[in-house]
Design an enzyme around this catalytic site. Sequence first.
Site, PDB file in Angstrom:
ATOM      1  N   THR A   9      -0.124  44.105  71.208  1.00 28.23           N
ATOM      2  CA  THR A   9       0.805  45.140  71.654  1.00 28.23           C
ATOM      3  C   THR A   9       0.143  46.524  71.653  1.00 28.23           C
ATOM      4  OG1 THR A   9       2.590  43.854  70.688  1.00 28.23           O
ATOM      5  CG2 THR A   9       3.083  46.136  71.250  1.00 28.23           C
ATOM      6  N   VAL A  10      -0.382  46.945  70.499  1.00 27.03           N
ATOM      7  CA  VAL A  10      -0.934  48.301  70.426  1.00 27.03           C
ATOM      8  C   VAL A  10      -2.236  48.409  71.240  1.00 27.03           C
ATOM      9  CG1 VAL A  10      -1.748  50.144  68.905  1.00 27.03           C
ATOM     10  CG2 VAL A  10       0.132  48.692  68.168  1.00 27.03           C
ATOM     11  N   LYS A  59      -1.997  50.571  59.144  1.00 26.50           N
ATOM     12  CA  LYS A  59      -1.663  51.277  57.888  1.00 26.50           C
ATOM     13  C   LYS A  59      -2.038  50.465  56.654  1.00 26.50           C
ATOM     14  CE  LYS A  59       2.486  49.668  59.596  1.00 26.50           C
ATOM     15  NZ  LYS A  59       2.834  49.845  60.967  1.00 26.50           N
ATOM     16  N   ASP A 102       6.099  48.355  53.998  1.00 30.58           N
ATOM     17  CA  ASP A 102       5.555  49.155  55.092  1.00 30.58           C
ATOM     18  C   ASP A 102       5.709  50.652  54.779  1.00 30.58           C
ATOM     19  OD1 ASP A 102       4.806  49.370  58.132  1.00 30.58           O
ATOM     20  OD2 ASP A 102       6.595  50.608  57.894  1.00 30.58           O
ATOM     21  N   LYS A 126       2.714  53.637  54.047  1.00 30.58           N
ATOM     22  CA  LYS A 126       2.698  54.933  54.726  1.00 30.58           C
ATOM     23  C   LYS A 126       2.817  56.063  53.705  1.00 30.58           C
ATOM     24  CE  LYS A 126       4.644  52.997  58.961  1.00 30.58           C
ATOM     25  NZ  LYS A 126       5.910  52.613  59.624  1.00 30.58           N
ATOM     26  N   GLY A 170       6.699  51.309  68.420  1.00 28.13           N
ATOM     27  CA  GLY A 170       6.768  51.024  69.849  1.00 28.13           C
ATOM     28  C   GLY A 170       5.377  51.092  70.440  1.00 28.13           C
TER      29      GLY A 170
END
Lengths: 406, 406
Positions: free
Chosen positions: B11-12, B100, B196, B200, B298
């Site tokens: 995706t990324v 991350k 997650d 971060k 996204g």
Amino acid sequence: MVNVAVLGYGTVGSGVVEVLGRNREQISGKTGEEIQVRYILDLRDFPGDPYEDRVVHDFNLILEDAEISVVCETMGGVGAAYQFTKQALMAGKSVCTSNKELVAMHGTELLALAAEHHCNYLFEASVGGGIPLLRTIQNSLTAERIQAVTGILNGTTNYILTKMEKEHADYGEVLKKAQELGYAERNPEADVEGHDTCRKTAILASLVTGKTVDAAKIETEGITGVTQADFDFASKKGLRIKLLSVIKVEEDGKLLAVVAPFLLTEEHPLAVVEDVFNGVLVTGNMLGDTMFYGRGAGKLPTASAVAADVIDCARNRGRTVMEGWSREEAELVDIKELKSRFYVRTSSDCAETVEEAFWGGEGAAASEGILWGKEYGFFTPAMKEKEFDEKCRKLGEMVLSRIRLL
Amino acid sequence: MVNVAVLGYGTVGSGVVEVLGRNREQISGKTGEEIQVRYILDLRDFPGDPYEDRVVHDFNLILEDAEISVVCETMGGVGAAYQFTKQALMAGKSVCTSNKELVAMHGTELLALAAEHHCNYLFEASVGGGIPLLRTIQNSLTAERIQAVTGILNGTTNYILTKMEKEHADYGEVLKKAQELGYAERNPEADVEGHDTCRKTAILASLVTGKTVDAAKIETEGITGVTQADFDFASKKGLRIKLLSVIKVEEDGKLLAVVAPFLLTEEHPLAVVEDVFNGVLVTGNMLGDTMFYGRGAGKLPTASAVAADVIDCARNRGRTVMEGWSREEAELVDIKELKSRFYVRTSSDCAETVEEAFWGGEGAAASEGILWGKEYGFFTPAMKEKEFDEKCRKLGEMVLSRIRLL
């Protein structure tokens, strides 16, 4: 050691000296060397001030000191500030400023001078005060095609509009209070007529397009015409009234730039920006909307932004980091050709006449009109501004006010 | 020409290729030269894909190509991604990533490697997705002593909490919907258990303090214990429930870092951050609060942030721009010694017992207790977490839930 001169020891200038002093340790860590204020240029003396011994009255002392590499122009105005900035840049000294008037008027020339002399002209504090907006657009949103910037850029007018809404107070009354609190100047024209927002809009639009945008060509309307009756209508419709800077880069590359009060829904991200705060919504073609929110003015937030510019100069000696914009002038969209919907207010006596002028035989169900007391308010269909203006001209004093819908 | 390799065409990774392609003109203008994707490393082939001919399966091809100056690590995980990143940096190739997990686990080492080899390890996309947060803290808020960062950093959990609040739906039901919509993964643990957000938080806290923060030592609590009954209480009190990352730098330099659901007032700037959006409030000693808001995840927003890192590397070849943090470990505040107020929920049968356990003979007027149906909720006095925990241990199953007040 980075030696700095501060021009003008007023609110922002003394703030810069304070920030560089109070956060000295933090700043030298970030910069890799100490930053020291060697001169403070002012016409006055400041006996008893801890920096009293740095105060000088002759700019040439600063200009001729080869060890001064950064100058903070916190004088304001476009006279001496312009001359001093030019001279400093031509001597290879970087200049950091909060002076939006000067940036909007002579930014193109001063940026070119900085590039020519391998130094920097930085003005983070000129738009959005302490909100790190310009550097973010310049250095972080670099993979984006920025399509729009919509912002509340003036704290004074946002304070006035917020109070008018929350306290059901009249414009004049709130302005007076804002002046007493120091949020508005004795001569409030630059704020309330939208000139301040217009200058900031010119700077932002120049940065977004990479071209020169002439502030004088930006359609600008202030908040002096906004009344309590307009807020009555807005509140009945679940809308807010905000003085916005609206910048859009059209598909064909043309620039739309407008400063005016707008009606926006309560769900709009800028609807929550209240009192003296600023908020800016940046729309990129990959990122969608990102919002920045914070103190758009005030001594220390503004000074912090100037000090961040000083640090950037110190980290990048001999290197121009601010790309800025070119001499080429951006082509502006003719706002008269723009289609908008308007809210129109008239008196109950004229309701039928005025509404019919905009809706004709179509029936007015779509106008969402509301009658309250002797007021009648409704929405027009989407129409070109020039057509709207022509109708208003014919209706004359029957149109009591009108505000664009965002 | 800047030649780039993308590791992982998921995706990324495919987003990065798309952003660099679609905004090519914009990007080469900002960079001063063309950026070209020369290799895409993936185990799979992509027949028919416009970049099909760039796909390779052997990382050594990339490593040995001296013309590759930037590598985008968009593989995820801490196995091969870690090895490849180390090898690339040691070869003087800059690495940009959204990973991350890897940054939180090995960031200190990888930043040091980048500095040693005069290249960059950049990870803007790892926190806040498309919101330009890390570069802003690093390069714009440089004149500030940052005192606190409070953020909604995980879109999945924020979506779940928003739906639970607005639609009066249960956790399990909303999670299922989020999974169907692709907002939550089939194994949602990393999001809903707070891991997650914890990673971060470690990255942000490291950047703010300039020291290494071990994610494993951050007190972390997810949202799986939050029920509809808790939202009933919150709504009656005009409060919201948000999963927050709370970072504070105490006066003595110690670091407070917590990830947990918190109750906050509707006036709090983060209260308006809904659905999959992220919001981060940064508090500086000069600036006060500044908020950043946008899409925290996204494909394209995340890819845009990675691409911005690539541009930064291209503009700064041979120069390490990311200061990052040192190997020294930050000293954490023991959360058990921290004083907080809690909301506690119990059943109506046990209301008196539970309330008295926290308020003793003081009378419970100050608890602001509410009875609804068979539920009873109230606030405790401010007390140390260890005392609170001890009382809860004694009360056992009588305490149905508890959430900290911000």
